[in-house]
Design a protein around this motif. Structure first.
Motif, PDB file in Angstrom:
ATOM      1  N   LEU A 299      34.644  41.167  35.189  1.00 54.92           N
ATOM      2  CA  LEU A 299      35.883  41.566  35.843  1.00 54.92           C
ATOM      3  C   LEU A 299      35.578  42.434  37.058  1.00 54.92           C
ATOM      4  O   LEU A 299      36.143  42.239  38.142  1.00 54.92           O
ATOM      5  CB  LEU A 299      36.784  42.321  34.866  1.00 54.92           C
ATOM      6  CG  LEU A 299      38.072  42.910  35.460  1.00 54.92           C
ATOM      7  CD1 LEU A 299      38.942  41.836  36.091  1.00 54.92           C
ATOM      8  CD2 LEU A 299      38.859  43.687  34.403  1.00 54.92           C
ATOM      9  N   LYS A 300      34.693  43.377  36.873  1.00 59.59           N
ATOM     10  CA  LYS A 300      34.327  44.258  37.991  1.00 59.59           C
ATOM     11  C   LYS A 300      33.710  43.449  39.132  1.00 59.59           C
ATOM     12  O   LYS A 300      34.015  43.675  40.308  1.00 59.59           O
ATOM     13  CB  LYS A 300      33.348  45.325  37.501  1.00 59.59           C
ATOM     14  CG  LYS A 300      33.175  46.488  38.460  1.00 59.59           C
ATOM     15  CD  LYS A 300      32.446  47.635  37.780  1.00 59.59           C
ATOM     16  CE  LYS A 300      32.428  48.859  38.658  1.00 59.59           C
ATOM     17  NZ  LYS A 300      31.783  50.014  38.012  1.00 59.59           N
ATOM     18  N   GLU A 301      32.874  42.492  38.780  1.00 57.72           N
ATOM     19  CA  GLU A 301      32.253  41.631  39.792  1.00 57.72           C
ATOM     20  C   GLU A 301      33.314  40.835  40.541  1.00 57.72           C
ATOM     21  O   GLU A 301      33.243  40.675  41.764  1.00 57.72           O
ATOM     22  CB  GLU A 301      31.261  40.678  39.128  1.00 57.72           C
ATOM     23  CG  GLU A 301      30.533  39.770  40.122  1.00 57.72           C
ATOM     24  CD  GLU A 301      29.578  38.807  39.440  1.00 57.72           C
ATOM     25  OE1 GLU A 301      28.888  38.054  40.166  1.00 57.72           O
ATOM     26  OE2 GLU A 301      29.506  38.797  38.191  1.00 57.72           O
ATOM     27  N   ALA A 302      34.317  40.336  39.814  1.00 59.04           N
ATOM     28  CA  ALA A 302      35.394  39.565  40.449  1.00 59.04           C
ATOM     29  C   ALA A 302      36.175  40.427  41.426  1.00 59.04           C
ATOM     30  O   ALA A 302      36.563  39.974  42.515  1.00 59.04           O
ATOM     31  CB  ALA A 302      36.321  38.988  39.376  1.00 59.04           C
ATOM     32  N   MET A 303      36.422  41.667  41.065  1.00 57.41           N
ATOM     33  CA  MET A 303      37.148  42.576  41.950  1.00 57.41           C
ATOM     34  C   MET A 303      36.337  42.911  43.194  1.00 57.41           C
ATOM     35  O   MET A 303      36.869  42.939  44.313  1.00 57.41           O
ATOM     36  CB  MET A 303      37.506  43.855  41.193  1.00 57.41           C
ATOM     37  CG  MET A 303      38.535  43.650  40.108  1.00 57.41           C
ATOM     38  SD  MET A 303      38.718  45.128  39.068  1.00 57.41           S
ATOM     39  CE  MET A 303      40.219  44.714  38.158  1.00 57.41           C
ATOM     40  N   ILE A 304      35.054  43.162  43.002  1.00 54.89           N
ATOM     41  CA  ILE A 304      34.175  43.444  44.147  1.00 54.89           C
ATOM     42  C   ILE A 304      34.117  42.220  45.066  1.00 54.89           C
ATOM     43  O   ILE A 304      34.136  42.360  46.299  1.00 54.89           O
ATOM     44  CB  ILE A 304      32.774  43.855  43.652  1.00 54.89           C
ATOM     45  CG1 ILE A 304      32.849  45.254  43.019  1.00 54.89           C
ATOM     46  CG2 ILE A 304      31.762  43.837  44.790  1.00 54.89           C
ATOM     47  CD1 ILE A 304      31.567  45.707  42.349  1.00 54.89           C
TER      48      ILE A 304
ATOM     49  N   ALA B 290      41.543  35.201  37.576  1.00 60.51           N
ATOM     50  CA  ALA B 290      42.579  35.308  38.608  1.00 60.51           C
ATOM     51  C   ALA B 290      42.064  35.962  39.884  1.00 60.51           C
ATOM     52  O   ALA B 290      42.355  35.499  40.998  1.00 60.51           O
ATOM     53  CB  ALA B 290      43.763  36.100  38.056  1.00 60.51           C
ATOM     54  N   TRP B 291      41.295  37.050  39.750  1.00 58.75           N
ATOM     55  CA  TRP B 291      40.772  37.731  40.933  1.00 58.75           C
ATOM     56  C   TRP B 291      39.836  36.825  41.740  1.00 58.75           C
ATOM     57  O   TRP B 291      39.724  36.968  42.966  1.00 58.75           O
ATOM     58  CB  TRP B 291      40.007  38.997  40.530  1.00 58.75           C
ATOM     59  CG  TRP B 291      40.853  40.188  40.205  1.00 58.75           C
ATOM     60  CD1 TRP B 291      41.052  40.748  38.970  1.00 58.75           C
ATOM     61  CD2 TRP B 291      41.606  41.000  41.113  1.00 58.75           C
ATOM     62  NE1 TRP B 291      41.879  41.848  39.060  1.00 58.75           N
ATOM     63  CE2 TRP B 291      42.227  42.027  40.368  1.00 58.75           C
ATOM     64  CE3 TRP B 291      41.810  40.966  42.499  1.00 58.75           C
ATOM     65  CZ2 TRP B 291      43.048  42.998  40.944  1.00 58.75           C
ATOM     66  CZ3 TRP B 291      42.625  41.937  43.079  1.00 58.75           C
ATOM     67  CH2 TRP B 291      43.232  42.929  42.310  1.00 58.75           C
ATOM     68  N   ASN B 292      39.173  35.904  41.050  1.00 55.60           N
ATOM     69  CA  ASN B 292      38.196  35.043  41.718  1.00 55.60           C
ATOM     70  C   ASN B 292      38.808  33.839  42.419  1.00 55.60           C
ATOM     71  O   ASN B 292      38.109  33.128  43.135  1.00 55.60           O
ATOM     72  CB  ASN B 292      37.158  34.544  40.706  1.00 55.60           C
ATOM     73  CG  ASN B 292      35.982  35.491  40.557  1.00 55.60           C
ATOM     74  OD1 ASN B 292      35.544  36.110  41.537  1.00 55.60           O
ATOM     75  ND2 ASN B 292      35.469  35.627  39.342  1.00 55.60           N
TER      76      ASN B 292
ATOM     77  N   VAL C 228      34.424  43.872  53.075  1.00 48.37           N
ATOM     78  CA  VAL C 228      33.862  45.173  52.710  1.00 48.37           C
ATOM     79  C   VAL C 228      32.997  44.981  51.470  1.00 48.37           C
ATOM     80  O   VAL C 228      33.464  44.464  50.450  1.00 48.37           O
ATOM     81  CB  VAL C 228      34.978  46.204  52.417  1.00 48.37           C
ATOM     82  CG1 VAL C 228      34.384  47.485  51.845  1.00 48.37           C
ATOM     83  CG2 VAL C 228      35.777  46.497  53.683  1.00 48.37           C
ATOM     84  N   THR C 229      31.743  45.372  51.565  1.00 46.48           N
ATOM     85  CA  THR C 229      30.811  45.248  50.452  1.00 46.48           C
ATOM     86  C   THR C 229      30.769  46.564  49.681  1.00 46.48           C
ATOM     87  O   THR C 229      30.361  47.603  50.217  1.00 46.48           O
ATOM     88  CB  THR C 229      29.403  44.906  50.960  1.00 46.48           C
ATOM     89  OG1 THR C 229      29.460  43.675  51.704  1.00 46.48           O
ATOM     90  CG2 THR C 229      28.437  44.728  49.802  1.00 46.48           C
ATOM     91  N   LEU C 230      31.203  46.516  48.426  1.00 52.76           N
ATOM     92  CA  LEU C 230      31.223  47.711  47.588  1.00 52.76           C
ATOM     93  C   LEU C 230      30.042  47.731  46.628  1.00 52.76           C
ATOM     94  O   LEU C 230      29.646  46.688  46.099  1.00 52.76           O
ATOM     95  CB  LEU C 230      32.517  47.756  46.775  1.00 52.76           C
ATOM     96  CG  LEU C 230      33.831  47.943  47.541  1.00 52.76           C
ATOM     97  CD1 LEU C 230      35.009  47.817  46.587  1.00 52.76           C
ATOM     98  CD2 LEU C 230      33.860  49.281  48.259  1.00 52.76           C
ATOM     99  N   LYS C 231      29.527  48.910  46.422  1.00 51.57           N
ATOM    100  CA  LYS C 231      28.535  49.095  45.360  1.00 51.57           C
ATOM    101  C   LYS C 231      29.265  49.227  44.028  1.00 51.57           C
ATOM    102  O   LYS C 231      30.448  49.541  43.979  1.00 51.57           O
ATOM    103  CB  LYS C 231      27.693  50.343  45.636  1.00 51.57           C
ATOM    104  CG  LYS C 231      26.850  50.270  46.889  1.00 51.57           C
ATOM    105  CD  LYS C 231      25.981  51.497  47.069  1.00 51.57           C
ATOM    106  CE  LYS C 231      26.791  52.711  47.463  1.00 51.57           C
ATOM    107  NZ  LYS C 231      25.935  53.890  47.785  1.00 51.57           N
TER     108      LYS C 231
ATOM    109  N   LYS D 237      35.290  41.844  49.053  1.00 50.57           N
ATOM    110  CA  LYS D 237      34.387  41.277  50.057  1.00 50.57           C
ATOM    111  C   LYS D 237      35.043  40.105  50.787  1.00 50.57           C
ATOM    112  O   LYS D 237      35.016  40.027  52.032  1.00 50.57           O
ATOM    113  CB  LYS D 237      33.085  40.818  49.386  1.00 50.57           C
ATOM    114  CG  LYS D 237      32.097  40.117  50.326  1.00 50.57           C
ATOM    115  CD  LYS D 237      31.637  41.031  51.453  1.00 50.57           C
ATOM    116  CE  LYS D 237      30.607  40.338  52.342  1.00 50.57           C
ATOM    117  NZ  LYS D 237      30.205  41.188  53.487  1.00 50.57           N
ATOM    118  N   LYS D 238      35.635  39.185  50.029  1.00 46.27           N
ATOM    119  CA  LYS D 238      36.264  38.002  50.641  1.00 46.27           C
ATOM    120  C   LYS D 238      37.469  38.379  51.489  1.00 46.27           C
ATOM    121  O   LYS D 238      37.654  37.859  52.580  1.00 46.27           O
ATOM    122  CB  LYS D 238      36.694  37.011  49.553  1.00 46.27           C
ATOM    123  CG  LYS D 238      35.563  36.242  48.910  1.00 46.27           C
ATOM    124  CD  LYS D 238      36.085  35.150  47.989  1.00 46.27           C
ATOM    125  CE  LYS D 238      36.817  35.725  46.785  1.00 46.27           C
ATOM    126  NZ  LYS D 238      37.281  34.667  45.848  1.00 46.27           N
TER     127      LYS D 238
END
Length: 376
Positions: free
Chosen positions: A65-70, A278-280, A79-82, A74-75
């Motif tokens: 989920l966190k990866e999907a939000m990051i 959904a986020w993806n 913005v690239t988040l750590k 980005k998309k």
């Protein structure tokens, strides 16, 4: 704690003794809740995950989920988040309420500033934080754009913006948001932008900007003192998933993450699984945007309004918002939300908020009724 009644409770009290015209079907244009079915692929992901109800959800959220939000950040905003720069939350209402309490706990006499009119959770958070409030008044004269003097900003510990704005539908440009970032650094306050309407826009070439983009634009690449909050509720017509995030300054978020382990607002694992899917995915969001775009085209045709660039709200100017609301309900069986219920110190008076969250057919029928009422 002495909280104000929620706007919808005030509305019920306002209308309780009025008998609406039962020649018309009841129509509510009050709440910002999309009236469309959550896409099947999201529902299917939820159905496939029900066996995971046996597991306690971790406060940090599923890695997927966190990866999907990051990936979304980005998309959408480039913005690239750590990993440490994003915290998953139980929607944004939760974090908008508890983040100020966390942030201001050690402040002896904290001060919060937020846009006015406003989403009432901002005021609730201020009350729960025992904070003094500075209202950032949004008026037709200032084009509903947030502005405070340096003298006021010197007093602030936390400033909450909301762009694209509820209820006025106003936007702030990346440059304008960047000026706020500069002020947050100059006066050392934390700046939050509630961006839950960022994905309801109607021109691909003029997408709403994120405060994260603005922060990078002015050289604050580590997002010092900068926080954004966003949610899947409007984007995917899935408010029941309760999926949101807080992103930005990792020094603040590291402590906030620890705080949230005590709050106990972790989303159930099946909901997280569905939210990650959904986020993806973006195509379903495009489809919802087209519906809202058509609704505003209808509103322009029938009411003669200028459609906003973002959100699904009409901020309609009227002579007396309370009388307009009561009489509209009585004569046409339509509920709208008086602007004065959304503001303080006179802000919002003389406006009603109309949420265009129905399908095209219903929207046309309701707005025709509304137009008949206005024409009297």
């Amino acid at each position: 704690m002495n909280f104000e009644k929620y706007p919808f409770e005030k509305l019920n009290e306002l209308l309780k003794d009025i008998k609406p015209n039962d020649n018309y079907e009841p129509s509510a244009l009050t709440i910002g809740e999309p009236q469309f079915e959550t896409p099947k692929f999201i529902q299917n992901a939820l159905n496939k995950s029900t066996s995971l109800l046996k597991k306690y959800p971790a406060s940090a959220g599923l890695p997927e989920l966190k990866e999907a939000m990051i990936n979304f950040v980005k998309k959408r905003f480039n913005v690239t988040l750590k990993d440490k720069q994003l915290v998953t939350t139980f929607g944004t209402r939760e974090s908008l309420f508890n983040f100020p309490q966390f942030l201001l706990f050690d402040k002896k006499e904290p001060t919060i500033a937020f846009t006015n009119p406003f989403y009432q959770i901002y005021e609730g958070a201020a009350i729960a934080s025992r904070a003094k409030v500075i209202h950032i008044n949004l008026t037709k004269q200032n084009k509903f754009k947030a502005k405070l003097s340096d003298k006021e900003l010197e007093k602030c510990d936390l400033v909450i913006l909301n762009y694209p704005n509820n209820p006025t539908s106003a936007e702030m440009t990346k440059k304008e948001l960047g000026e706020w970032v500069k002020k947050a650094l100059e006066f050392d306050f934390v700046l939050v932008n509630d961006e839950c309407y960022s994905e309801i826009y109607f021109d691909e070439s003029k997408k709403p900007s994120s405060l994260l983009e603005a922060s990078i634009e002015v050289g604050n690449v580590d997002f010092k003192n900068v926080i954004v909050m966003n949610s899947i509720s409007k984007r995917s017509s899935a408010p029941g998933l309760r999926s949101g995030f807080v992103a930005g300054d990792e020094n603040i978020l590291e402590s906030y993450m620890q705080y949230r382990t005590y709050v106990g607002c972790a989303s159930p694992v099946p909901l997280q699984k569905a939210a990650a899917v959904a986020w993806n995915e973006d195509f379903h969001v495009d489809e919802f945007r087209e519906i809202y775009k058509k609704n505003f085209k209808i509103a322009k045709e029938i009411l003669g309004i200028t459609p906003p660039k973002a959100t699904f709200y009409i901020w309609l100017e009227v002579e007396d918002d309370l009388e307009f609301t009561k009489n509209l309900y009585k004569e046409k069986n339509i509920k709208v939300l008086p602007g004065s219920f959304l503001g303080r110190n006179g802000m919002g008076q003389g406006y009603v908020r109309i949420a265009l969250v129905e399908n095209e057919e219903k929207t046309r029928e309701i707005l025709k009724r509304l137009k008949d009422f206005i024409d009297g």
